[in-house]
Design a protein around this motif. Sequence first.
Motif, mmCIF file in Angstrom:
data_model
loop_
_atom_site.group_PDB
_atom_site.id
_atom_site.type_symbol
_atom_site.label_atom_id
_atom_site.label_comp_id
_atom_site.label_asym_id
_atom_site.label_seq_id
_atom_site.Cartn_x
_atom_site.Cartn_y
_atom_site.Cartn_z
ATOM 1 N N UNK A 1 -3.943 -5.921 -1.251
ATOM 2 C CA UNK A 1 -3.918 -4.564 -0.677
ATOM 3 C C UNK A 1 -3.080 -3.647 -1.561
ATOM 4 N N UNK A 2 -1.765 -3.899 -1.657
ATOM 5 C CA UNK A 2 -0.912 -3.057 -2.479
ATOM 6 C C UNK A 2 0.444 -3.695 -2.674
ATOM 7 N N UNK A 3 0.942 -3.764 -3.910
ATOM 8 C CA UNK A 3 2.203 -4.468 -4.172
ATOM 9 C C UNK A 3 3.425 -3.818 -3.539
ATOM 10 N N UNK A 4 3.406 -2.480 -3.403
ATOM 11 C CA UNK A 4 4.563 -1.799 -2.847
ATOM 12 C C UNK A 4 4.768 -2.020 -1.366
ATOM 13 N N UNK A 5 3.787 -2.620 -0.689
ATOM 14 C CA UNK A 5 3.937 -2.888 0.740
ATOM 15 C C UNK A 5 5.025 -3.923 1.001
ATOM 16 N N UNK A 6 5.170 -4.870 0.084
ATOM 17 C CA UNK A 6 6.167 -5.932 0.202
ATOM 18 C C UNK A 6 6.071 -6.663 1.536
#
Length: 401
Positions: free
Chosen positions: A243-248
Amino acid sequence: MARTRFPLAARSTDLVGSVIDSSTSLLAKQQHDIVRFAMGSPAPEAVPSEVLGELARAELSRPDAYDYAASEGDPRLREALLADLDGTTDHTTPERLLITAGGMQGLDLAFKLFVDPGDLVVVESPTYTNGSATAMSYQAQLLEVPVDDEGMQVDRLEEMVEQAGRAPKAIYAIPTFQNPSGASMSIERRHRLIELTRRWGSLLIDDDPYGRLRFAGDDVPSLHELADGDPLVLSVRTFSKIIGPGLRVGWVEADPALQQLLINAKQAMDTCTNLPLQRLIAAFLEGGHLGEHLATQRVAYRERKTAMQEALVEHFGDEIRCTDPEGGFFLWVTFGEEVDTEALFERALADGVAFIPGNAFSPSKFFPNAVRLCFASSQPDRIREGVARLRTAVDHVKQGA
């Protein structure tokens, strides 16, 4: 003025950091155009930001979205994730699930609970820098087992453990579309690895961030599925790559007997994973968006991998060897012995292309003439431009420029 002598813990000398993560800061400081093959992340256009934005307007306007969450994960995300995994090779049950702050927290929890100073820990060679660094932060002694086109060489593992004269406390493996090589462990080796884990009484850390990004070949059962609930297998997963790496946000799947220990360890780290983003991901899963998103990305990543391979053949021919993954993000490229890729890094950066040198993926620095290239983060035209710049950089280094 005298230099302060800090009362540091002994383990502080084993905190080696991450070349990969440090590259983010380095690249942010550059003023010229750079094709970025360094970070293992989706391209900005690959993140479903429009859908996430629409969901965020509804989900994050609720006052209760900003509270503390249960340490084991927000019930809504847990339910949505369990439903998403149902029928997949990573199917699990509530008592085995813990939501984490990305996959890295899952790795940290595993090593924290199982590794004492001096314990032998098996890692692949090459392997994910942050994984080996986490083991070292708990003062593990690493045993680097070679990887080939079928993943970890499990026969070599058995031989090397015999030579070491003691069983490993933990085995850290990335079985599918391995970081950095892109290789996938064969079904035979997966079975054998689980057999050895049971014989030695080791913990098998099954790190699989890329398994749902297969764009070619046949599916292979995960170590989680093959282990069939074996308490010695702890699986680490993440939403960062899908989905997205910044979601953590990620999760750990482990034997129920470990659940309270995992919660205790997590509470000593961060109390709970970021609740607003747990709610956002829950809404994304509940809306059925993940399946369509993954299908789109598989097509894009296959196109990008092909573009990179074709460009490497065009510009380097038989000067290099290159892996041929069936999914994931990475190509592992090996040059002739005359090319020092750590020296090449600075020249390449000046010439407008970034990568991660091979030695970053081996604590013993076994790969001085290799590089990891991420094809997922750039469009085909940029990939071709980046490989052309890499050719220029190699020529500059060979000419002593």
